[in-house]
Design a protein around this motif. Structure first.
Motif, PDB file in Angstrom:
ATOM      1  N   ILE A   5       0.861  -1.182   0.000  1.00 47.24           N
ATOM      2  CA  ILE A   5       0.000   0.000   0.000  1.00 47.24           C
ATOM      3  C   ILE A   5       0.892   1.224   0.000  1.00 47.24           C
ATOM      4  CG2 ILE A   5      -1.698   1.339   1.325  1.00 47.24           C
ATOM      5  CD1 ILE A   5      -2.787  -1.312   2.369  1.00 47.24           C
ATOM      6  N   GLY A   6       0.527   2.219  -0.767  1.00 45.84           N
ATOM      7  CA  GLY A   6       1.273   3.474  -0.825  1.00 45.84           C
ATOM      8  C   GLY A   6       0.438   4.609  -0.276  1.00 45.84           C
ATOM      9  N   ILE A   7       1.069   5.434   0.550  1.00 45.55           N
ATOM     10  CA  ILE A   7       0.388   6.568   1.157  1.00 45.55           C
ATOM     11  C   ILE A   7       1.020   7.851   0.618  1.00 45.55           C
ATOM     12  CG2 ILE A   7      -0.128   7.773   3.312  1.00 45.55           C
ATOM     13  CD1 ILE A   7       0.158   5.051   4.724  1.00 45.55           C
ATOM     14  N   LEU A  12       7.201  14.641   3.093  1.00 48.70           N
ATOM     15  CA  LEU A  12       7.946  13.409   2.915  1.00 48.70           C
ATOM     16  C   LEU A  12       8.957  13.146   4.026  1.00 48.70           C
ATOM     17  CD1 LEU A  12       8.510  10.894   1.262  1.00 48.70           C
ATOM     18  CD2 LEU A  12      10.077  12.254  -0.134  1.00 48.70           C
ATOM     19  N   GLU A  13       9.799  14.094   4.346  1.00 52.35           N
ATOM     20  CA  GLU A  13      10.836  13.844   5.354  1.00 52.35           C
ATOM     21  C   GLU A  13      10.228  13.544   6.721  1.00 52.35           C
ATOM     22  OE1 GLU A  13      14.005  13.295   4.606  1.00 52.35           O
ATOM     23  OE2 GLU A  13      13.360  13.625   2.544  1.00 52.35           O
ATOM     24  N   LEU A  14       9.196  14.291   7.088  1.00 57.53           N
ATOM     25  CA  LEU A  14       8.515  14.062   8.361  1.00 57.53           C
ATOM     26  C   LEU A  14       7.889  12.665   8.396  1.00 57.53           C
ATOM     27  CD1 LEU A  14       7.372  15.158  11.085  1.00 57.53           C
ATOM     28  CD2 LEU A  14       5.379  15.889   9.762  1.00 57.53           C
ATOM     29  N   MET A  15       7.229  12.286   7.311  1.00 57.61           N
ATOM     30  CA  MET A  15       6.548  10.988   7.265  1.00 57.61           C
ATOM     31  C   MET A  15       7.533   9.825   7.236  1.00 57.61           C
ATOM     32  SD  MET A  15       3.318  11.485   7.528  1.00 57.61           S
ATOM     33  CE  MET A  15       2.316  10.289   6.662  1.00 57.61           C
ATOM     34  N   LYS A  30      13.203   0.592   6.922  1.00 58.08           N
ATOM     35  CA  LYS A  30      13.246   1.221   5.609  1.00 58.08           C
ATOM     36  C   LYS A  30      14.047   0.298   4.692  1.00 58.08           C
ATOM     37  CE  LYS A  30      14.390   5.437   5.752  1.00 58.08           C
ATOM     38  NZ  LYS A  30      15.207   6.651   5.757  1.00 58.08           N
ATOM     39  N   VAL A  31      13.406  -0.194   3.644  1.00 58.10           N
ATOM     40  CA  VAL A  31      13.994  -1.162   2.740  1.00 58.10           C
ATOM     41  C   VAL A  31      14.535  -0.489   1.491  1.00 58.10           C
ATOM     42  CG1 VAL A  31      13.477  -3.193   1.313  1.00 58.10           C
ATOM     43  CG2 VAL A  31      12.473  -2.987   3.581  1.00 58.10           C
ATOM     44  N   PHE A  32      13.873   0.576   1.050  1.00 59.31           N
ATOM     45  CA  PHE A  32      14.226   1.233  -0.210  1.00 59.31           C
ATOM     46  C   PHE A  32      13.897   2.710  -0.079  1.00 59.31           C
ATOM     47  CE2 PHE A  32      13.400   2.530  -4.608  1.00 59.31           C
ATOM     48  CZ  PHE A  32      14.460   1.937  -5.293  1.00 59.31           C
ATOM     49  N   GLU A  33      14.747   3.543  -0.651  1.00 56.22           N
ATOM     50  CA  GLU A  33      14.500   4.984  -0.590  1.00 56.22           C
ATOM     51  C   GLU A  33      14.973   5.638  -1.875  1.00 56.22           C
ATOM     52  OE1 GLU A  33      15.128   8.683   2.501  1.00 56.22           O
ATOM     53  OE2 GLU A  33      16.283   6.851   2.798  1.00 56.22           O
ATOM     54  N   HIS A  34      14.199   6.607  -2.339  1.00 58.13           N
ATOM     55  CA  HIS A  34      14.603   7.448  -3.462  1.00 58.13           C
ATOM     56  C   HIS A  34      14.048   8.831  -3.208  1.00 58.13           C
ATOM     57  CE1 HIS A  34      10.573   7.185  -5.246  1.00 58.13           C
ATOM     58  NE2 HIS A  34      10.637   5.872  -5.079  1.00 58.13           N
ATOM     59  N   GLU A  35      14.319   9.761  -4.096  1.00 59.17           N
ATOM     60  CA  GLU A  35      13.947  11.166  -3.842  1.00 59.17           C
ATOM     61  C   GLU A  35      12.448  11.402  -3.730  1.00 59.17           C
ATOM     62  OE1 GLU A  35      14.099  12.843  -8.398  1.00 59.17           O
ATOM     63  OE2 GLU A  35      15.962  12.697  -7.254  1.00 59.17           O
ATOM     64  N   GLN A  36      11.638  10.492  -4.253  1.00 57.82           N
ATOM     65  CA  GLN A  36      10.182  10.664  -4.203  1.00 57.82           C
ATOM     66  C   GLN A  36       9.494   9.840  -3.130  1.00 57.82           C
ATOM     67  OE1 GLN A  36       8.308  12.883  -6.031  1.00 57.82           O
ATOM     68  NE2 GLN A  36      10.334  13.654  -6.527  1.00 57.82           N
ATOM     69  N   GLY A  37      10.261   9.048  -2.358  1.00 59.53           N
ATOM     70  CA  GLY A  37       9.593   8.262  -1.331  1.00 59.53           C
ATOM     71  C   GLY A  37      10.488   7.230  -0.680  1.00 59.53           C
ATOM     72  N   ALA A  38       9.863   6.385   0.112  1.00 58.09           N
ATOM     73  CA  ALA A  38      10.567   5.322   0.813  1.00 58.09           C
ATOM     74  C   ALA A  38       9.628   4.140   1.003  1.00 58.09           C
ATOM     75  CB  ALA A  38      11.067   5.810   2.172  1.00 58.09           C
ATOM     76  N   ILE A  50       5.731   5.294   1.322  1.00 57.11           N
ATOM     77  CA  ILE A  50       5.395   6.690   1.592  1.00 57.11           C
ATOM     78  C   ILE A  50       5.888   7.442   0.367  1.00 57.11           C
ATOM     79  CG2 ILE A  50       5.718   8.662   3.130  1.00 57.11           C
ATOM     80  CD1 ILE A  50       4.347   6.189   4.408  1.00 57.11           C
ATOM     81  N   VAL A  51       4.998   8.133  -0.339  1.00 58.66           N
ATOM     82  CA  VAL A  51       5.344   8.729  -1.619  1.00 58.66           C
ATOM     83  C   VAL A  51       4.987  10.212  -1.635  1.00 58.66           C
ATOM     84  CG1 VAL A  51       4.970   8.589  -4.105  1.00 58.66           C
ATOM     85  CG2 VAL A  51       4.865   6.523  -2.719  1.00 58.66           C
ATOM     86  N   ALA A  52       5.955  11.021  -2.048  1.00 64.74           N
ATOM     87  CA  ALA A  52       5.716  12.465  -2.166  1.00 64.74           C
ATOM     88  C   ALA A  52       4.671  12.714  -3.242  1.00 64.74           C
ATOM     89  CB  ALA A  52       7.010  13.188  -2.510  1.00 64.74           C
TER      90      ALA A  52
END
Length: 121
Positions: A5-7, A12-15, A30-38, A50-52
Motif C-alpha cells: 500500500i502506498g500513502i 515526505l521527510e517528516l513521514m 526502511k527497505v528502499f528509498e529514493h527522492e520521491q519516497g521510501a 510513503i510517496v511524495a
C-alpha cells in the motif's frame, strides 16, 4: 492478496521519520528509498510506501498480487477498458526487484491501482 500500500504525503521527510520509528517495534525497517519516497517492510520486501505527492491530489496506491504475468496484462487491459488511465503499462521493472512485472492504472476517482507478479511466469 495485497502486495503493498502506498500513502501519499506532502511532508515526505517528516513521514519517513515517523514511519521508520513507528514501524520499528513491528520489525519493519526502511527497505528502499529514493527522492520521491521510501518503502518499509520486513526481510527486504516492501509492504508500505510513503510517496511524495504534488498538487495533483492523487490518492492511495494499492498493489495487488497476480499469480502470473498474464494476469497483470489482463488486469491492465480490463482496467483501461473500464475508465482507468494508464500510469505505466505492463512491463518488467527490475529496479524494484529482478522479477518485478507490473502494470499501473489510475482509477476513475484518482487512486493508483496496480497488479504485480514477482515470478518468471
Amino acid at each position: 492478496m495485497i502486495d503493498y500500500i502506498g500513502i501519499p504525503t506532502r511532508q515526505l521527510e517528516l513521514m519517513k521519520a515517523f514511519y521508520e520509528t513507528a514501524l520499528a517495534p513491528l520489525g519493519y525497517e526502511k527497505v528502499f528509498e529514493h527522492e520521491q519516497g521510501a518503502g518499509f517492510g520486513q526481510d527486504g520486501e516492501i509492504a508500505l510506501w510513503i510517496v511524495a505527492t504534488g498538487s495533483d491530489g492523487r490518492g492511495v496506491n494499492i498493489a495487488l498480487q497476480s499469480q502470473d504475468r498474464v494476469g497483470v496484462v489482463r488486469f491492465y487491459n480490463a482496467a483501461m477498458a473500464n475508465g482507468a488511465s494508464s500510469n505505466g503499462g505492463p512491463a518488467l521493472r527490475p529496479e524494484f526487484h529482478p522479477d518485478f512485472f507490473a502494470a499501473f492504472v489510475i482509477d476513475p476517482d484518482g487512486n493508483n491501482l496496480s497488479a504485480i507478479c514477482r515470478t518468471h511466469e
